[in-house]
Design an enzyme around this catalytic site. Structure first.
Site, PDB file in Angstrom:
ATOM      1  N   ARG A 115     -20.123 -19.121  59.237  1.00 30.10           N
ATOM      2  CA  ARG A 115     -19.138 -20.030  58.760  1.00 30.10           C
ATOM      3  C   ARG A 115     -19.710 -21.433  58.688  1.00 30.10           C
ATOM      4  O   ARG A 115     -19.160 -21.755  57.340  1.00 30.10           O
ATOM      5  CB  ARG A 115     -19.006 -20.214  60.827  1.00 30.10           C
ATOM      6  CG  ARG A 115     -17.290 -21.427  61.195  1.00 30.10           C
ATOM      7  CD  ARG A 115     -17.989 -22.637  61.171  1.00 30.10           C
ATOM      8  NE  ARG A 115     -18.629 -22.990  61.648  1.00 30.10           N
ATOM      9  CZ  ARG A 115     -19.527 -24.784  61.509  1.00 30.10           C
ATOM     10  NH1 ARG A 115     -19.658 -25.419  61.176  1.00 30.10           N
ATOM     11  NH2 ARG A 115     -21.007 -24.630  62.566  1.00 30.10           N
ATOM     12  N   ASP A 116     -20.664 -21.655  59.262  1.00 30.88           N
ATOM     13  CA  ASP A 116     -21.080 -23.143  58.339  1.00 30.88           C
ATOM     14  C   ASP A 116     -21.635 -23.699  57.275  1.00 30.88           C
ATOM     15  O   ASP A 116     -22.283 -23.943  56.727  1.00 30.88           O
ATOM     16  CB  ASP A 116     -22.370 -23.447  59.951  1.00 30.88           C
ATOM     17  CG  ASP A 116     -22.047 -25.521  59.338  1.00 30.88           C
ATOM     18  OD1 ASP A 116     -22.133 -25.855  57.927  1.00 30.88           O
ATOM     19  OD2 ASP A 116     -23.320 -25.497  60.118  1.00 30.88           O
ATOM     20  N   CYS A 122     -21.657 -28.999  55.405  1.00 31.03           N
ATOM     21  CA  CYS A 122     -21.027 -29.380  55.943  1.00 31.03           C
ATOM     22  C   CYS A 122     -19.944 -30.184  54.966  1.00 31.03           C
ATOM     23  O   CYS A 122     -20.340 -31.481  53.975  1.00 31.03           O
ATOM     24  CB  CYS A 122     -21.361 -30.444  56.830  1.00 31.03           C
ATOM     25  SG  CYS A 122     -19.948 -31.330  57.542  1.00 31.03           S
ATOM     26  N   ASN A 143     -28.053 -24.905  56.562  1.00 32.53           N
ATOM     27  CA  ASN A 143     -28.467 -25.087  58.047  1.00 32.53           C
ATOM     28  C   ASN A 143     -30.410 -24.098  57.885  1.00 32.53           C
ATOM     29  O   ASN A 143     -30.405 -23.615  56.755  1.00 32.53           O
ATOM     30  CB  ASN A 143     -28.075 -23.938  58.548  1.00 32.53           C
ATOM     31  CG  ASN A 143     -26.450 -24.443  59.232  1.00 32.53           C
ATOM     32  OD1 ASN A 143     -25.629 -24.055  58.505  1.00 32.53           O
ATOM     33  ND2 ASN A 143     -26.519 -25.267  60.226  1.00 32.53           N
ATOM     34  N   HIS A 179     -29.434 -29.083  59.896  1.00 31.68           N
ATOM     35  CA  HIS A 179     -29.434 -29.111  58.635  1.00 31.68           C
ATOM     36  C   HIS A 179     -30.864 -29.844  58.145  1.00 31.68           C
ATOM     37  O   HIS A 179     -31.211 -30.330  58.913  1.00 31.68           O
ATOM     38  CB  HIS A 179     -28.181 -29.762  57.843  1.00 31.68           C
ATOM     39  CG  HIS A 179     -26.657 -29.343  58.290  1.00 31.68           C
ATOM     40  ND1 HIS A 179     -25.997 -28.134  57.377  1.00 31.68           N
ATOM     41  CD2 HIS A 179     -26.440 -28.923  59.305  1.00 31.68           C
ATOM     42  CE1 HIS A 179     -24.875 -27.930  57.826  1.00 31.68           C
ATOM     43  NE2 HIS A 179     -24.895 -28.237  59.516  1.00 31.68           N
ATOM     44  N   HIS A 190     -29.001 -28.034  66.688  1.00 28.05           N
ATOM     45  CA  HIS A 190     -28.500 -27.352  65.368  1.00 28.05           C
ATOM     46  C   HIS A 190     -29.145 -28.049  64.300  1.00 28.05           C
ATOM     47  O   HIS A 190     -28.513 -29.641  63.614  1.00 28.05           O
ATOM     48  CB  HIS A 190     -26.995 -27.513  65.495  1.00 28.05           C
ATOM     49  CG  HIS A 190     -26.070 -27.509  64.144  1.00 28.05           C
ATOM     50  ND1 HIS A 190     -24.663 -25.755  64.037  1.00 28.05           N
ATOM     51  CD2 HIS A 190     -25.718 -28.011  62.843  1.00 28.05           C
ATOM     52  CE1 HIS A 190     -24.265 -25.905  62.893  1.00 28.05           C
ATOM     53  NE2 HIS A 190     -24.428 -27.057  62.607  1.00 28.05           N
TER      54      HIS A 190
HETATM   55  P1  HMG Z   1      -4.490 -32.401  60.576  1.00 30.55           P
HETATM   56  O1  HMG Z   1      -3.681 -33.218  58.779  1.00 30.55           O
HETATM   57  O2  HMG Z   1      -4.535 -33.547  61.192  1.00 30.55           O
HETATM   58  O3  HMG Z   1      -3.425 -32.098  61.224  1.00 30.55           O
HETATM   59  O4  HMG Z   1      -5.942 -31.486  60.085  1.00 30.55           O
HETATM   60  P2  HMG Z   1      -1.853 -31.840  61.680  1.00 30.55           P
HETATM   61  O5  HMG Z   1      -2.486 -31.316  63.608  1.00 30.55           O
HETATM   62  O6  HMG Z   1      -1.432 -33.042  61.204  1.00 30.55           O
HETATM   63  O7  HMG Z   1      -0.805 -31.213  60.113  1.00 30.55           O
HETATM   64  C1  HMG Z   1      -1.316 -30.854  59.515  1.00 30.55           C
HETATM   65  C2  HMG Z   1      -1.154 -29.562  58.592  1.00 30.55           C
HETATM   66  O8  HMG Z   1      -1.942 -28.863  58.744  1.00 30.55           O
HETATM   67  C3  HMG Z   1      -0.304 -28.630  58.918  1.00 30.55           C
HETATM   68  O9  HMG Z   1       0.720 -27.996  58.622  1.00 30.55           O
HETATM   69  C4  HMG Z   1      -0.114 -27.920  59.992  1.00 30.55           C
HETATM   70  O10 HMG Z   1       0.340 -26.949  60.577  1.00 30.55           O
HETATM   71  C5  HMG Z   1      -1.634 -27.499  59.984  1.00 30.55           C
HETATM   72  P3  HMG Z   1       1.671 -27.997  57.275  1.00 30.55           P
HETATM   73  O11 HMG Z   1       2.895 -27.952  58.299  1.00 30.55           O
HETATM   74  O12 HMG Z   1       1.448 -29.468  56.899  1.00 30.55           O
HETATM   75  O13 HMG Z   1       1.877 -27.257  56.145  1.00 30.55           O
HETATM   76  N1  HMG Z   1      -2.690 -27.179  60.433  1.00 30.55           N
HETATM   77  C6  HMG Z   1      -3.305 -25.759  61.183  1.00 30.55           C
HETATM   78  N2  HMG Z   1      -3.524 -25.391  59.696  1.00 30.55           N
HETATM   79  C7  HMG Z   1      -4.471 -23.945  60.301  1.00 30.55           C
HETATM   80  N3  HMG Z   1      -5.089 -24.114  60.931  1.00 30.55           N
HETATM   81  C8  HMG Z   1      -4.755 -24.455  62.429  1.00 30.55           C
HETATM   82  C9  HMG Z   1      -4.262 -25.684  61.721  1.00 30.55           C
HETATM   83  N4  HMG Z   1      -4.450 -27.187  62.450  1.00 30.55           N
HETATM   84  C10 HMG Z   1      -3.055 -27.979  61.641  1.00 30.55           C
HETATM   85  N5  HMG Z   1      -5.896 -24.986  63.153  1.00 30.55           N
HETATM   86  C11 HMG Z   1      -7.333 -30.666  61.138  1.00 30.55           C
HETATM   87  C12 HMG Z   1      -6.734 -32.239  61.518  1.00 30.55           C
HETATM   88  C13 HMG Z   1      -8.155 -30.807  62.020  1.00 30.55           C
HETATM   89  C14 HMG Z   1      -6.847 -29.435  61.401  1.00 30.55           C
HETATM   90  C15 HMG Z   1      -7.664 -30.235  59.572  1.00 30.55           C
HETATM   91  O14 HMG Z   1      -8.818 -32.191  59.803  1.00 30.55           O
HETATM   92  C16 HMG Z   1      -8.907 -29.907  59.718  1.00 30.55           C
HETATM   93  O15 HMG Z   1      -8.872 -27.976  59.800  1.00 30.55           O
HETATM   94  N6  HMG Z   1      -9.901 -29.985  58.989  1.00 30.55           N
HETATM   95  C17 HMG Z   1     -11.141 -29.025  59.069  1.00 30.55           C
HETATM   96  C18 HMG Z   1     -12.452 -29.545  59.659  1.00 30.55           C
HETATM   97  C19 HMG Z   1     -14.004 -28.324  59.145  1.00 30.55           C
HETATM   98  O16 HMG Z   1     -13.867 -27.621  59.600  1.00 30.55           O
HETATM   99  N7  HMG Z   1     -14.965 -28.988  59.460  1.00 30.55           N
HETATM  100  C20 HMG Z   1     -15.922 -28.820  58.999  1.00 30.55           C
HETATM  101  C21 HMG Z   1     -16.525 -27.497  60.619  1.00 30.55           C
HETATM  102  S1  HMG Z   1     -17.650 -29.014  61.484  1.00 30.55           S
HETATM  103  C22 HMG Z   1     -18.879 -29.053  61.175  1.00 30.55           C
HETATM  104  O17 HMG Z   1     -18.915 -27.834  60.399  1.00 30.55           O
HETATM  105  C23 HMG Z   1     -20.292 -29.364  61.823  1.00 30.55           C
HETATM  106  C24 HMG Z   1     -20.610 -28.522  62.637  1.00 30.55           C
HETATM  107  O18 HMG Z   1     -21.674 -27.755  61.820  1.00 30.55           O
HETATM  108  C25 HMG Z   1     -21.979 -28.719  63.134  1.00 30.55           C
HETATM  109  C26 HMG Z   1     -22.717 -30.324  62.711  1.00 30.55           C
HETATM  110  O19 HMG Z   1     -23.708 -29.402  61.565  1.00 30.55           O
HETATM  111  O20 HMG Z   1     -22.784 -31.243  62.499  1.00 30.55           O
HETATM  112  C27 HMG Z   1     -19.990 -27.787  63.740  1.00 30.55           C
HETATM  113 MG    MG Z   2     -23.350 -27.359  60.318  1.00 33.05          MG
END
Ligand code: HMG
Ligand code: MG
Length: 304
Positions: free
Chosen positions: A16-17, A241, A250, A210, A208
């Site tokens: 995933r990450d 990220c 990571n 990086h 966690h």
């Molecule tokens: P948004 O644009 O604010 O959402 O995104 P919305 O509710 O307004 O929906 C907009 C569109 O997205 C719609 O589609 C929804 O259907 C669709 P449209 O009508 O335009 O065709 N949508 C989705 N589609 C599939 N699955 C869903 C979903 N939700 C809405 N779940 C949202 C908000 C959170 C969805 C968006 O910003 C997003 O997906 N962001 C991705 C964030 C991400 O994955 N970041 C990386 C992971 S976090 C990380 O890596 C940190 C971590 O490792 C810890 C660390 O290292 O610190 C965990």
């Molecule tokens: Mg991370």
């Protein structure tokens, strides 16, 4: 007096990450084989994919196919990330038994990452937690930017502690503290962990890191010394990220395993098999086509 744990649970977040931020997109079948190889290494927790918007993370657009395709060994957890209720519904439909919600300790990062404030994210998680309770699903909570934010700079340990308490209050069984941009150093991470452990029991906490500045192993050692017993890492140190320019992957699972073995701390993971899984995915990434949306050019990775 140090409180080094006797055993540590490694959470391999590579599929995933790691893969969410590699500019090369690997086919679902390769991801499935990677997860199966990680399972064969003896890991007990493998974060498989994310049910997020494929518009934002095209690398994981095949979440359903990958989750359904992996071999699920009894006794092994296969958590997936869900940002909202829509993601939770997708995870449930795919058969997930463990999910992770994620927020941050800095407002700017949260806005970039999930398009809402920290308080709004906590509200968004409530229906996710209700669905989880209804279906008997375990939920992990992530907090990003626990040391510093790429947009706002240093983050106070008290802010991290407050959010950790909120996530624990929502019912998260585990809270992973993410140094998203890898700028933590041992004493800083100890101060952050101690502040969080004052409000959430250490047994519920994970770290966690990086590895942007090569501090991750030192940071893990410092946190083990305070008693943390859950460590996130990625086979081969994959990833980064997409919303933290310059953040590297990571800490490598191989390196964590080597250090823990040297300290006499049990993990139950076979280092040779883990190395094979890491080599497998590294070679697959070299063969894979580049994503048009790959966000972080390799040459900027050490300049957050
Ligand atoms: P948004 O644009 O604010 O959402 O995104 P919305 O509710 O307004 O929906 C907009 C569109 O997205 C719609 O589609 C929804 O259907 C669709 P449209 O009508 O335009 O065709 N949508 C989705 N589609 C599939 N699955 C869903 C979903 N939700 C809405 N779940 C949202 C908000 C959170 C969805 C968006 O910003 C997003 O997906 N962001 C991705 C964030 C991400 O994955 N970041 C990386 C992971 S976090 C990380 O890596 C940190 C971590 O490792 C810890 C660390 O290292 O610190 C965990
Ligand atoms: Mg991370």
């Amino acid at each position: 007096m140090s409180k080094f744990p006797e055993s540590v649970k490694i959470v391999d977040v590579g599929p995933r990450d790691g893969l969410q931020n590699e500019k090369n997109i690997v086919p679902a079948a390769t991801k499935i084989e990677f997860v199966n190889r990680l399972t064969a290494s003896g890991l007990k927790t493998i974060e498989v994919t994310s049910f997020v918007s494929p518009k934002w993370i095209p690398q994981l657009a095949d979440a359903e196919e990958v989750f359904r395709g992996i071999e699920k060994m009894p006794g092994v957890s296969y958590p997936v990330l869900v940002p909202n209720e829509q993601g939770m519904q997708r995870a449930l439909a795919a058969g997930a038994k463990d999910v992770s919600i994620f927020t941050a300790a800095s407002e700017s990062f949260n806005q970039k990452n999930i398009h809402c404030s920290i308080a709004e994210s906590i509200e968004r998680f409530k229906p996710v937690m209700a669905l989880a309770a209804k279906h008997g699903i375990r939920v992990r909570g992530y907090i990003s930017t626990v040391i510093a934010c790429p947009y706002e700079g240093e983050v106070s340990p008290d802010v991290v502690a407050k959010i950790a308490k909120q996530l624990a209050g929502l019912g998260c069984h585990e809270i992973s503290l993410g140094d998203t941009i890898g700028v933590g150093t041992p004493l800083k991470v100890q101060r952050m962990l101690a502040a969080v452990a004052a409000v959430v029991p250490m047994q519920k906490l994970a770290v966690h890191f990086h590895d942007t500045y090569g501090q991750a192993l030192a940071n893990i050692h410092a946190c083990l010394e305070l008693g943390v017993a859950v460590v996130d890492s990625s086979a081969s140190g994959l990833g980064g990220c997409p919303y933290a320019q310059g953040a590297t992957g990571n800490v490598a699972t191989e390196d964590v395993l080597f250090m823990l073995a040297g300290m006499g701390i049990e993990t139950g993971v076979d280092l040779a098999k883990l190395l094979e899984a890491g080599n497998f995915i590294s070679q697959a990434l070299q063969r894979a086509p580049q994503s048009k949306l790959g966000r972080i050019p390799a040459d900027s990775r050490r300049n957050p």
